[in-house]
Design a protein around this motif. Sequence first.
Motif, PDB file in Angstrom:
ATOM      1  N   UNK A 757       0.826  -1.204   0.000  1.00 31.95           N
ATOM      2  CA  UNK A 757       0.000   0.000   0.000  1.00 31.95           C
ATOM      3  C   UNK A 757       0.863   1.258   0.000  1.00 31.95           C
ATOM      4  N   UNK A 758       1.907   1.260   0.807  1.00 26.54           N
ATOM      5  CA  UNK A 758       2.745   2.450   0.895  1.00 26.54           C
ATOM      6  C   UNK A 758       3.537   2.683  -0.385  1.00 26.54           C
ATOM      7  N   UNK A 759       3.959   1.612  -1.044  1.00 24.54           N
ATOM      8  CA  UNK A 759       4.758   1.757  -2.264  1.00 24.54           C
ATOM      9  C   UNK A 759       3.895   1.926  -3.508  1.00 24.54           C
ATOM     10  N   UNK A 760       2.685   1.383  -3.479  1.00 24.11           N
ATOM     11  CA  UNK A 760       1.821   1.436  -4.655  1.00 24.11           C
ATOM     12  C   UNK A 760       2.047   0.300  -5.634  1.00 24.11           C
ATOM     13  N   UNK A 761       2.919  -0.654  -5.287  1.00 19.06           N
ATOM     14  CA  UNK A 761       3.203  -1.783  -6.169  1.00 19.06           C
ATOM     15  C   UNK A 761       2.009  -2.738  -6.191  1.00 19.06           C
ATOM     16  N   UNK A 762       1.662  -3.192  -7.374  1.00 15.98           N
ATOM     17  CA  UNK A 762       0.578  -4.166  -7.511  1.00 15.98           C
ATOM     18  C   UNK A 762       0.993  -5.491  -6.880  1.00 15.98           C
ATOM     19  N   UNK A 763       0.072  -6.133  -6.154  1.00 19.47           N
ATOM     20  CA  UNK A 763       0.413  -7.344  -5.416  1.00 19.47           C
ATOM     21  C   UNK A 763       0.871  -8.465  -6.337  1.00 19.47           C
ATOM     22  N   UNK A 764       0.302  -8.551  -7.563  1.00 20.73           N
ATOM     23  CA  UNK A 764       0.677  -9.662  -8.455  1.00 20.73           C
ATOM     24  C   UNK A 764       2.117  -9.557  -8.956  1.00 20.73           C
ATOM     25  N   UNK A 765       2.731  -8.383  -8.757  1.00 20.90           N
ATOM     26  CA  UNK A 765       4.123  -8.209  -9.191  1.00 20.90           C
ATOM     27  C   UNK A 765       5.115  -8.574  -8.097  1.00 20.90           C
ATOM     28  N   UNK A 766       4.636  -8.909  -6.914  1.00 20.90           N
ATOM     29  CA  UNK A 766       5.518  -9.284  -5.804  1.00 20.90           C
ATOM     30  C   UNK A 766       5.538 -10.803  -5.669  1.00 20.90           C
ATOM     31  N   UNK A 767       6.748 -11.377  -5.648  1.00 22.79           N
ATOM     32  CA  UNK A 767       6.928 -12.824  -5.488  1.00 22.79           C
ATOM     33  C   UNK A 767       7.727 -13.045  -4.207  1.00 22.79           C
ATOM     34  N   UNK A 768       7.156 -13.779  -3.256  1.00 26.83           N
ATOM     35  CA  UNK A 768       7.838 -14.106  -2.012  1.00 26.83           C
ATOM     36  C   UNK A 768       8.441 -15.491  -2.142  1.00 26.83           C
ATOM     37  N   UNK A 769       9.780 -15.558  -1.970  1.00 28.22           N
ATOM     38  CA  UNK A 769      10.500 -16.810  -2.165  1.00 28.22           C
ATOM     39  C   UNK A 769      10.878 -17.389  -0.807  1.00 28.22           C
ATOM     40  N   UNK A 770      10.639 -18.697  -0.648  1.00 27.05           N
ATOM     41  CA  UNK A 770      10.965 -19.387   0.608  1.00 27.05           C
ATOM     42  C   UNK A 770      11.366 -20.817   0.290  1.00 27.05           C
ATOM     43  N   UNK A 771      12.169 -21.407   1.153  1.00 32.63           N
ATOM     44  CA  UNK A 771      12.663 -22.768   0.929  1.00 32.63           C
ATOM     45  C   UNK A 771      11.635 -23.795   1.391  1.00 32.63           C
ATOM     46  N   UNK A 772      11.871 -25.034   0.964  1.00 29.57           N
ATOM     47  CA  UNK A 772      10.960 -26.114   1.354  1.00 29.57           C
ATOM     48  C   UNK A 772      10.971 -26.332   2.865  1.00 29.57           C
ATOM     49  N   UNK A 773      12.136 -26.205   3.480  1.00 30.07           N
ATOM     50  CA  UNK A 773      12.222 -26.423   4.931  1.00 30.07           C
ATOM     51  C   UNK A 773      11.416 -25.391   5.688  1.00 30.07           C
ATOM     52  N   UNK A 774      11.349 -24.181   5.171  1.00 30.08           N
ATOM     53  CA  UNK A 774      10.542 -23.140   5.818  1.00 30.08           C
ATOM     54  C   UNK A 774       9.078 -23.517   5.784  1.00 30.08           C
ATOM     55  N   UNK A 775       8.634 -24.055   4.678  1.00 25.74           N
ATOM     56  CA  UNK A 775       7.223 -24.399   4.542  1.00 25.74           C
ATOM     57  C   UNK A 775       6.821 -25.529   5.473  1.00 25.74           C
ATOM     58  N   UNK A 776       7.740 -26.384   5.848  1.00 23.87           N
ATOM     59  CA  UNK A 776       7.402 -27.545   6.657  1.00 23.87           C
ATOM     60  C   UNK A 776       7.372 -27.250   8.148  1.00 23.87           C
ATOM     61  N   UNK A 777       7.813 -26.036   8.581  1.00 28.46           N
ATOM     62  CA  UNK A 777       7.790 -25.667  10.007  1.00 28.46           C
ATOM     63  C   UNK A 777       6.416 -25.140  10.391  1.00 28.46           C
ATOM     64  N   UNK A 778       5.835 -25.731  11.427  1.00 29.91           N
ATOM     65  CA  UNK A 778       4.535 -25.267  11.939  1.00 29.91           C
ATOM     66  C   UNK A 778       3.539 -25.148  10.787  1.00 29.91           C
ATOM     67  N   UNK A 779       3.202 -26.301  10.216  1.00 29.96           N
ATOM     68  CA  UNK A 779       2.470 -26.343   8.952  1.00 29.96           C
ATOM     69  C   UNK A 779       1.158 -25.562   8.998  1.00 29.96           C
ATOM     70  N   UNK A 781       0.123 -23.057  10.855  1.00 27.79           N
ATOM     71  CA  UNK A 781       0.350 -21.613  10.874  1.00 27.79           C
ATOM     72  C   UNK A 781       0.868 -21.130   9.531  1.00 27.79           C
ATOM     73  N   UNK A 782       1.736 -21.928   8.907  1.00 27.08           N
ATOM     74  CA  UNK A 782       2.289 -21.542   7.609  1.00 27.08           C
ATOM     75  C   UNK A 782       1.202 -21.473   6.543  1.00 27.08           C
ATOM     76  N   UNK A 783       0.294 -22.453   6.554  1.00 29.37           N
ATOM     77  CA  UNK A 783      -0.799 -22.462   5.573  1.00 29.37           C
ATOM     78  C   UNK A 783      -1.658 -21.215   5.721  1.00 29.37           C
ATOM     79  N   UNK A 784      -1.968 -20.846   6.946  1.00 30.24           N
ATOM     80  CA  UNK A 784      -2.808 -19.653   7.155  1.00 30.24           C
ATOM     81  C   UNK A 784      -2.105 -18.399   6.636  1.00 30.24           C
ATOM     82  N   UNK A 785      -0.811 -18.293   6.919  1.00 29.74           N
ATOM     83  CA  UNK A 785      -0.086 -17.101   6.474  1.00 29.74           C
ATOM     84  C   UNK A 785       0.006 -17.062   4.953  1.00 29.74           C
ATOM     85  N   UNK A 786       0.307 -18.227   4.331  1.00 25.61           N
ATOM     86  CA  UNK A 786       0.399 -18.265   2.869  1.00 25.61           C
ATOM     87  C   UNK A 786      -0.942 -17.957   2.220  1.00 25.61           C
TER      88      UNK A 786
END
Length: 908
Positions: A757-779, A781-786
């Motif tokens: 919102x502050x930058x004005x960047x469209x959400x579809x242009x933002x890609x959040x990169x994370x490793x597989x091990x990150x996704x497997x921690x506290x599954x 909670x991770x699903x809700x955040x994703x």
Amino acid sequence: MTTTRPGLRSVLIALAVTGWFTVTVLLVLQPGSRSTAALISQFSLLVAGPLAGVACLVRAQRSAPGRVRTTWRMFGASALFWALGTSIQTVYVLLDRVPPTPSLADLPFLLIAPLFAVGLLQMAVPEPNLAARLRALLDGLLIGAAVLLVGWVSVIGPVVQASSTGVLGKVVLFYYPVSDVALITLATYLVLRVRGDGVRTTLPVEQISAAVIAFCLGDSAYTYLSLSGEYYNGHPSDAGWLAGLTLLFVAALMPQRPSETENERIPRQIGQLLPYFFIVAATAASLVIPEITGVDDDTTRWIRSALILLMVVRQLLSLQENAALTRELEQRVSTRTQELNTSHKRFQALVENSSDVVSMVDRHGRIIYLSDSVARVFGVPPQIMIGRDIQEYLDEPSRRSMTETLTGIAAEPLATATLEIGAIFPDGRRVTIENTMTNLLDDPSVQAIVLNSRDISERRQLEDELVHQAFHDSLTGLANRSLFLDRVRHAMRRRTNGTESVGVLFLDLDGFKEVNDSLGHATGDALLVDVARRLTGCLRPGDTIARLGGDEFAILVEGATSGDEFVTVASRIREAMEAAIVIDGRDLFIRASIGIASAPVGTVGADQLIRNADLAMYRAKERQDGEPALYDPSMHSTLVERLALEAELRKAIADEQLQVHYQPTYILDSGDLVGVEALVRWPHPERGMVPPDVFIPLAEQTGLIHDLGRFVLRQACFQGQEWSQLSPSMPLSIGVNVSGKQLQRRDFADEVNRALLESGLAAEHLVLEMTESVLMNDTESTVRTLQALKDLGVRIAIDDFGTGYSSLSYLHRFPVDILKIDRSFVERLSGADAEDNLVQSIVQLGHTLKLETIAEGIEEHGQLMALRRLGCTMAQGYHFGRPGPAEVVSKLVAASTEPLALPSTPRS
């Protein structure tokens, strides 16, 4: 208030005094003709007058408005009028003419006396009432009339009668001595009043009065010599005028006296008896001198009559003042008597209704008086206790203390003592009492030892609670850092047989911050309480456990004969922490990093032993294997370096010293620039470019990853929006790496939304990169955040795909958009042993699940050709360009109309 610098002030005063002394010597010695002396006199007076006048006016301007400023203005005007009159006289001297009497010079001269008088009167402190002010005025008139009487019969009268000057001249000449006598009297009286009454003033009273008296003496000498025909310009008597002007100049230069400084007093009786002294002296002189000179005229009798009249008026005024004073004293006595009666009643009411109990005992402790407040304060009627020994109501330790205190203060009159005792009343209540005891046995109206007693039971209980709180943790009830440090110091000083060691186990809970951030502080507090309970159960009798703050605990183990005992305690702690901690129906697993440091008793300080255990704990946390770490001296330098790097990283994040570089991503088919990956860089001013694999793990361990990640996210969003405006037809996707600790924060999605919102960047242009091990921690909670991120429109990429779990189930479960093929697989696409099976499988998996694939680490042309052949969608790597600052990518965006030239190779 003068602000002349002290050094300059001293020089000016020295020059003024030296000039006066030189001129006085020349006038007395008369080294040349009278005309020369006249020129010297006139010139010196022409210089001294304006200097004194200007100095007084400058002092007035720098003084606060009011009486002080008016005083200096009057003196300045007097000096300037004197200079004007002297200037007119100088004209007569230059024309070699004797000035007539009166002359034009007398016009300004006649104004000097009134101006001096007003200035002196302004210096007088106003009296408190009208009668006192009239008495002061009469005193001045009496003194002036007495001095005038003496002057008339001794000098002025005979000279006036013998003078051949005309009537107007005699009037003028008569005016001068009369005004001089009045000014001398006023100046003298002013000094005596100020000194006698101890008046506080900021003015240099003595110096100003001396200046007026010197000036008037010179003027009186001029009058006498003029009447007797002996005066001439340059006469030695001119030094009197010059002395007065010099003193006035010096007084104006003197620093202001502090208003709160009280003048040194002279006996007050001198000021009160001064008028009578002048009256007696003047009356005697007026009777004796005419008998000697044979001159007795009506003027003498008139002055004497006026003097008697003034004295009668003063006595009448004194009688009136005395009568008024008597009435005032009677009224004060009556008022004071009423106040004493009221005070007595008030005191009696206060004693009877006070929260304290007033009692009197004899020297043996027998109670002879008790105030009625004892029933309200202690719940015991005074009649029951009066006549009994006070010891009957005390516990055993207090009885001994009371006996010793009574014996001690009874031996010294008016001796006092404070004693805290424990009392036991007939109903069994125990009360802590504070007694203030005073020996009044020698006072005829008391003849007892007076006790002022108050109930301090609640205060003592509160103090005990405060002491406990000061040395214990309020959440867990364990010892705090202060108490633990004291226990360690005591253990290191304890005498032993020489074979015992003291050990400190330093514990830090791994993952506690994530629990606090994700589940809330209430859950974190409950977790700490449960951990404290488990740790306490692992200790031996005599060991001390403390919570040092946050999620840090410390255990003191004493009396150990070998290092194995410390490791045994650490093992019990590990076992105790293995079971899940259930809070609000949620199973939480927590692990502790344990550092152990030990030393023989008396060999090291307590602070150093705790610090060594802390260093060992950091080593255990770095290993992440759950095993305790024993302190080794080499840990110190390593941890010092780590702590220094942490402090520098913290400062770099706060001061925004970090930089974000961007690595381009291209479409393999067309060669178009479609995105960038944001990579944080740290250009250290001394270390140079710090590698990311050095400071990013440090940020993960210290919790700085949240601030670092927030910085990169905001920078990337704002930069992405700038590129979108630069090339609206072909916006770039911005890839930002996300840490597992960031993803576990409950407000991470809100943080991403705020950056968008502050930058004005469209959400579809933002890609959040994370490793597989990150996704497997506290599954869960991770699903809700994703899912919250997907609801915003943000895309999700799995970084380093194929190096972790590679489970197809979580690809269906998590809302993933992009698979990034790890560089280790891309490296196998080139060389003699080229292998493409793994990459092909990942690309086909992406096609099947409708996911985009990006190959990382393209460094050779052969790798590029193989990826195109296998159907990989996009790629990035050094082959296309190294990560660089935003300016480099901006040039690529500006040139985006010309796609990157990639060779066309048919797919197999």
